[in-house]
Design a protein around this motif. Sequence first.
Motif, mmCIF file in Angstrom:
data_model
loop_
_atom_site.group_PDB
_atom_site.id
_atom_site.type_symbol
_atom_site.label_atom_id
_atom_site.label_comp_id
_atom_site.label_asym_id
_atom_site.label_seq_id
_atom_site.Cartn_x
_atom_site.Cartn_y
_atom_site.Cartn_z
ATOM 1 N N PRO A 1 3.871 -4.519 9.242
ATOM 2 C CA PRO A 1 3.691 -5.956 8.965
ATOM 3 C C PRO A 1 2.891 -6.664 10.065
ATOM 4 C CG PRO A 1 5.955 -5.311 8.513
ATOM 5 C CD PRO A 1 5.285 -4.124 9.159
ATOM 6 N N GLU A 2 3.103 -6.292 11.329
ATOM 7 C CA GLU A 2 2.403 -6.954 12.441
ATOM 8 C C GLU A 2 0.900 -6.713 12.364
ATOM 9 O OE1 GLU A 2 6.416 -5.982 12.988
ATOM 10 O OE2 GLU A 2 4.863 -4.468 13.229
ATOM 11 N N VAL A 3 0.503 -5.473 12.103
ATOM 12 C CA VAL A 3 -0.925 -5.150 12.025
ATOM 13 C C VAL A 3 -1.545 -5.785 10.781
ATOM 14 C CG1 VAL A 3 -2.577 -3.263 11.721
ATOM 15 C CG2 VAL A 3 -0.790 -3.095 13.461
ATOM 16 N N GLN A 4 -0.826 -5.800 9.690
ATOM 17 C CA GLN A 4 -1.322 -6.443 8.479
ATOM 18 C C GLN A 4 -1.585 -7.933 8.738
ATOM 19 O OE1 GLN A 4 -1.670 -4.848 5.070
ATOM 20 N NE2 GLN A 4 -1.873 -3.179 6.539
ATOM 21 N N GLU A 5 -0.684 -8.582 9.460
ATOM 22 C CA GLU A 5 -0.868 -9.999 9.824
ATOM 23 C C GLU A 5 -2.060 -10.175 10.745
ATOM 24 O OE1 GLU A 5 2.683 -11.940 11.287
ATOM 25 O OE2 GLU A 5 3.895 -10.984 9.723
ATOM 26 N N LYS A 6 -2.220 -9.273 11.728
ATOM 27 C CA LYS A 6 -3.362 -9.367 12.645
ATOM 28 C C LYS A 6 -4.679 -9.196 11.897
ATOM 29 C CE LYS A 6 -1.001 -7.950 16.849
ATOM 30 N NZ LYS A 6 -0.816 -6.909 17.855
ATOM 31 N N ALA A 7 -4.701 -8.275 10.937
ATOM 32 C CA ALA A 7 -5.919 -8.072 10.142
ATOM 33 C C ALA A 7 -6.263 -9.343 9.367
ATOM 34 C CB ALA A 7 -5.736 -6.890 9.195
ATOM 35 N N GLY B 1 -10.382 -5.857 19.478
ATOM 36 C CA GLY B 1 -9.207 -6.251 18.699
ATOM 37 C C GLY B 1 -9.073 -5.406 17.443
ATOM 38 N N VAL B 2 -10.177 -5.132 16.780
ATOM 39 C CA VAL B 2 -10.156 -4.271 15.592
ATOM 40 C C VAL B 2 -9.766 -2.851 15.990
ATOM 41 C CG1 VAL B 2 -11.596 -3.223 13.786
ATOM 42 C CG2 VAL B 2 -11.790 -5.677 14.275
ATOM 43 N N ILE B 3 -10.296 -2.370 17.106
ATOM 44 C CA ILE B 3 -9.954 -1.024 17.591
ATOM 45 C C ILE B 3 -8.443 -0.900 17.802
ATOM 46 C CG2 ILE B 3 -10.146 0.563 19.555
ATOM 47 C CD1 ILE B 3 -13.083 -0.390 19.854
ATOM 48 N N GLN B 4 -7.809 -1.960 18.273
ATOM 49 C CA GLN B 4 -6.366 -1.911 18.523
ATOM 50 C C GLN B 4 -5.547 -1.715 17.242
ATOM 51 O OE1 GLN B 4 -5.201 -1.753 21.746
ATOM 52 N NE2 GLN B 4 -7.397 -1.733 22.150
ATOM 53 N N LEU B 5 -6.119 -2.048 16.087
ATOM 54 C CA LEU B 5 -5.422 -1.898 14.808
ATOM 55 C C LEU B 5 -5.655 -0.527 14.163
ATOM 56 C CD1 LEU B 5 -6.232 -5.377 13.204
ATOM 57 C CD2 LEU B 5 -4.419 -4.779 14.823
ATOM 58 N N TRP B 6 -6.561 0.252 14.731
ATOM 59 C CA TRP B 6 -7.001 1.532 14.176
ATOM 60 C C TRP B 6 -5.852 2.518 14.075
ATOM 61 C CZ3 TRP B 6 -10.075 5.365 17.598
ATOM 62 C CH2 TRP B 6 -10.525 6.445 16.855
#
Length: 142
Positions: free
Chosen positions: A9-15, A86-91
């Motif tokens: 859920p956290e990464v989905q929110e960040k995206a 920031g995108v790399i951190q969600l990878w």
Amino acid sequence: MYVPIYQTPEVQEKAQFIYKNFNNPVTKASLDKMAIVHYARIALVPNTNGEGIAGILVITEFDGNMNSYLEAFYKNSDTIKAAFIGVIQLWSNKPADFPTDPAAITYTIFSNFINERNLSESEDLYYAYPESVKQIVDAFPQ
């Protein structure tokens, strides 16, 4: 560039946050200052079941070759560099030895990450005009 992301859920929110806040005055000023980007956008790719986001797609059209483009982001635009990191951190498929500290992401790591995720090459692009961003802006001042 396509980046599959974690399904938490956290990464989905960040995206969603990255998507909603990409086109803003700070990003525009940073891209304008670089004077090589014709178009840029972020798209969220949905999961096949229709629930949540599978990945982030970064779509840009720019002057020059990929390495000069990446170098301009990395060395001359802290704002855009931070957005990419920031995108790399969600990878979701990070190798075990990939740096987790954004400060440890060198130009080589940054450029390899992006080049390895690109879905197309500059040669694949149709373009209707040969002028650079600078030539177009100079010809049509605002």
